[in-house]
Write a protein that holds these residues in place. Sequence first.
Motif, short mmCIF file in Angstrom:
data_model
loop_
_atom_site.label_atom_id
_atom_site.label_comp_id
_atom_site.label_asym_id
_atom_site.label_seq_id
_atom_site.Cartn_x
_atom_site.Cartn_y
_atom_site.Cartn_z
N THR A 1 0.84 -1.21 0.00
CA THR A 1 0.00 0.00 0.00
C THR A 1 0.87 1.26 0.00
OG1 THR A 1 -0.18 -0.19 2.43
CG2 THR A 1 -1.97 -1.11 1.09
N LYS A 2 1.38 1.62 1.14
CA LYS A 2 2.12 2.88 1.29
C LYS A 2 3.39 2.90 0.41
CE LYS A 2 1.23 5.78 3.81
NZ LYS A 2 0.52 7.10 3.65
N ILE A 3 4.19 1.85 0.48
CA ILE A 3 5.45 1.84 -0.27
C ILE A 3 5.19 1.78 -1.77
CG2 ILE A 3 7.57 0.53 -0.73
CD1 ILE A 3 7.54 2.13 1.90
N ASN A 4 4.24 0.94 -2.18
CA ASN A 4 3.92 0.84 -3.60
C ASN A 4 3.41 2.17 -4.15
OD1 ASN A 4 3.47 -0.75 -6.09
ND2 ASN A 4 1.32 -0.28 -5.68
N PHE A 5 2.60 2.86 -3.36
CA PHE A 5 2.07 4.17 -3.78
C PHE A 5 3.19 5.19 -3.94
CE2 PHE A 5 0.75 8.44 -2.49
CZ PHE A 5 -0.17 8.72 -3.48
N LEU A 6 4.10 5.29 -2.95
CA LEU A 6 5.18 6.26 -3.02
C LEU A 6 6.16 5.96 -4.15
CD1 LEU A 6 5.97 6.80 0.77
CD2 LEU A 6 5.13 8.52 -0.82
N ALA A 7 6.46 4.68 -4.37
CA ALA A 7 7.36 4.31 -5.46
C ALA A 7 6.74 4.64 -6.81
CB ALA A 7 7.69 2.82 -5.38
N SER A 8 5.48 4.30 -6.98
CA SER A 8 4.80 4.55 -8.26
C SER A 8 4.64 6.04 -8.53
CB SER A 8 3.42 3.87 -8.25
OG SER A 8 3.54 2.48 -8.07
N ALA A 9 4.47 6.83 -7.46
CA ALA A 9 4.27 8.28 -7.62
C ALA A 9 5.56 9.02 -7.91
CB ALA A 9 3.62 8.85 -6.36
N ASN A 10 6.70 8.37 -7.65
CA ASN A 10 7.98 9.07 -7.78
C ASN A 10 8.93 8.42 -8.79
OD1 ASN A 10 8.13 11.35 -5.57
ND2 ASN A 10 7.11 9.60 -4.62
N MET A 11 8.42 7.50 -9.61
CA MET A 11 9.18 6.96 -10.73
C MET A 11 8.19 6.55 -11.82
SD MET A 11 10.31 3.08 -9.63
CE MET A 11 11.43 3.57 -8.35
N SER A 12 8.70 6.26 -12.99
CA SER A 12 7.80 5.87 -14.08
C SER A 12 7.13 4.54 -13.76
CB SER A 12 8.58 5.75 -15.39
OG SER A 12 9.44 4.63 -15.36
N LYS A 13 5.91 4.32 -14.35
CA LYS A 13 5.18 3.08 -14.10
C LYS A 13 5.96 1.86 -14.57
CE LYS A 13 0.52 5.01 -14.09
NZ LYS A 13 -0.82 4.99 -14.73
N ASP A 14 6.69 2.03 -15.69
CA ASP A 14 7.48 0.91 -16.22
C ASP A 14 8.58 0.52 -15.25
OD1 ASP A 14 5.98 0.73 -18.48
OD2 ASP A 14 7.31 1.95 -19.72
N ASP A 15 9.28 1.55 -14.70
CA ASP A 15 10.36 1.27 -13.74
C ASP A 15 9.81 0.64 -12.47
OD1 ASP A 15 12.28 2.22 -15.45
OD2 ASP A 15 12.32 4.23 -14.57
N ALA A 16 8.67 1.16 -11.99
CA ALA A 16 8.08 0.64 -10.76
C ALA A 16 7.63 -0.81 -10.93
CB ALA A 16 6.90 1.51 -10.34
N SER A 17 7.10 -1.15 -12.12
CA SER A 17 6.60 -2.51 -12.36
C SER A 17 7.72 -3.55 -12.37
CB SER A 17 5.83 -2.55 -13.69
OG SER A 17 6.71 -2.30 -14.78
N LYS A 18 8.95 -3.10 -12.61
CA LYS A 18 10.10 -4.02 -12.69
C LYS A 18 10.69 -4.33 -11.32
CE LYS A 18 11.39 -2.30 -17.27
NZ LYS A 18 12.39 -1.52 -18.02
N LEU A 19 10.26 -3.56 -10.30
CA LEU A 19 10.86 -3.72 -8.97
C LEU A 19 10.03 -4.64 -8.08
CD1 LEU A 19 11.90 -0.04 -8.16
CD2 LEU A 19 13.29 -1.84 -9.17
N SER A 20 10.74 -5.39 -7.25
CA SER A 20 10.07 -6.23 -6.26
C SER A 20 9.60 -5.36 -5.09
CB SER A 20 11.02 -7.31 -5.76
OG SER A 20 12.10 -6.72 -5.04
N ARG A 21 8.91 -5.96 -4.17
CA ARG A 21 8.44 -5.23 -2.97
C ARG A 21 9.61 -4.59 -2.23
NH1 ARG A 21 4.59 -9.93 -0.43
NH2 ARG A 21 2.57 -9.22 -1.25
N THR A 22 10.63 -5.41 -1.98
CA THR A 22 11.77 -4.90 -1.18
C THR A 22 12.60 -3.88 -1.96
OG1 THR A 22 13.06 -6.83 -1.86
CG2 THR A 22 11.92 -6.96 0.27
N GLN A 23 12.67 -4.04 -3.28
CA GLN A 23 13.39 -3.06 -4.09
C GLN A 23 12.67 -1.71 -4.07
OE1 GLN A 23 13.53 -5.33 -7.76
NE2 GLN A 23 15.72 -5.77 -7.50
N LYS A 24 11.35 -1.76 -4.08
CA LYS A 24 10.57 -0.52 -3.97
C LYS A 24 10.82 0.14 -2.62
CE LYS A 24 6.84 -1.84 -7.12
NZ LYS A 24 5.42 -2.21 -7.24
N PHE A 25 10.90 -0.70 -1.58
CA PHE A 25 11.17 -0.12 -0.26
C PHE A 25 12.53 0.54 -0.22
CE2 PHE A 25 12.83 -0.18 4.04
CZ PHE A 25 11.82 0.50 4.71
#
Length: 460
Positions: free
Chosen positions: A250-274
């Motif tokens: 929820t929180k981490i996925n939202f912040l990662a998606s809001a601060n990088m491109s959707k393509d880049d965010a989709s390539k990252l795992s949960r922990t990589q997003k954190f």
Amino acid sequence: MAQKRKGKKFLFIFVLVFVVLLGYFLSSLSIFEKNKPEIFVNDVIYSNLKDPISVRVKDNESGLKSIKITLKKDSNDSGIVLIDQKIDQKNDITLEFNLPKLAYKEKIKSYIMEIEAYDASFWNFFTGNYIQKSVFIDIDDINPEVKVLSNSYQIEQGGVASVVFKAEDKNLDQVYIQTDKGKIFKAIPYIKEGYYASLIAWNAKDDYFRAYIIATDKAGNSTKERIRYYFVNRKYRVSNINLSDKFLDTKINFLASANMSKDDASKLSRTQKFKFVNETLRFANENLIYKITSEVPEESVKDFNLNLFLPLRNAMKVADFADHRSYFYNGEFISSGYHMGLDLASTAFAPIISSNPGKVVFAEDNGIYGLNIIIYHGFGVYSLYGHCSSKNVDVNENVKKQDVIAKTGTSGLALGDHLHFEVLVQGVQTRPEQWQDKIWLKNNIYKVLEDGKKIILSEK
């Protein structure tokens, strides 16, 4: 006879036209260019007789032919030649040289330096274009004088101290305070010319701390005076936090998606997003805060006084300042970071109060800080409010004591409704508890400034 005169006249006009055309033709050639060389050096040079003097001479067309530099004690002195150099048509040259050392008991306070240069043009009957420049040299081999007038008795790790001092030199150039880590604090002119005051902060992340007053003059002389504080190291909290799937999704996925491109965010795992949020995004957000809060706009200060910083009524502390947090997922270490503020909570959407008057310098979203407000209160002191749900102020707006500036919330990297509160001194996050302690403020800031003021006013 008339025909003879007419012939001479015609011949004269022909020769004149020929000479004019020849002159025009020759002047169009680069070897006959008429532009003087350029000399790049200040009109006044301050010399400590140790550092070399630098003179740059330039001619982009025909190139340089010769440079001569003469040093004179005054306009009547024939002087001594320091440099008399033939140049092989170089277009740009920089000469560095030292002035002669003064003889024992010789009290020369200034020189006149004459710089002469010719270029390699054939203009001026093949002598070339000539330029001359006179430079006044002020001899100054005396270090600035620095004297500490008053300072705090101690400074705590993560805390603040103050100092009042005097810096004097006939050619004073820069005065500032520098820590052993290279952090520079602006010294603000205080009460009268030649006197300065400053607040100094010890970064909580650093176990060791020293601070020095640095004064330099225009001749390059420098004085480094240590400020004598009693140092108090503190043990800040160390926390191990287990990351839940719900928090990451929820929180981490939202912040990662809001601060990088959707393509880049989709390539990252949960922990990589954190890791991106806790390290890359946090660094960018804190760097912006550092840039904003490092500014000290005042040209001088005469008085400084603050109310206690109590931004939330009936609040309870829910997280500590300088808490060093390590994050784990399924037992594996993922990332770490410092929590450089005080978290306070009361009721949801509670009013946030500005305890002191000031000017809003930031009021917008800032990544992990969410809706973030920063207010400047003078003397290098800023207050910061994070995770707000709404705001009542905008940038450049002046706020008064007890104004409601925002409401608490869960924006940014916040799960529950709370306020993330910081007090920064020239870009360094400091212990908010010190700014909520009346006795600490009196002993460490106000008394030091007042004692320094009395000394300043007593000096003629």
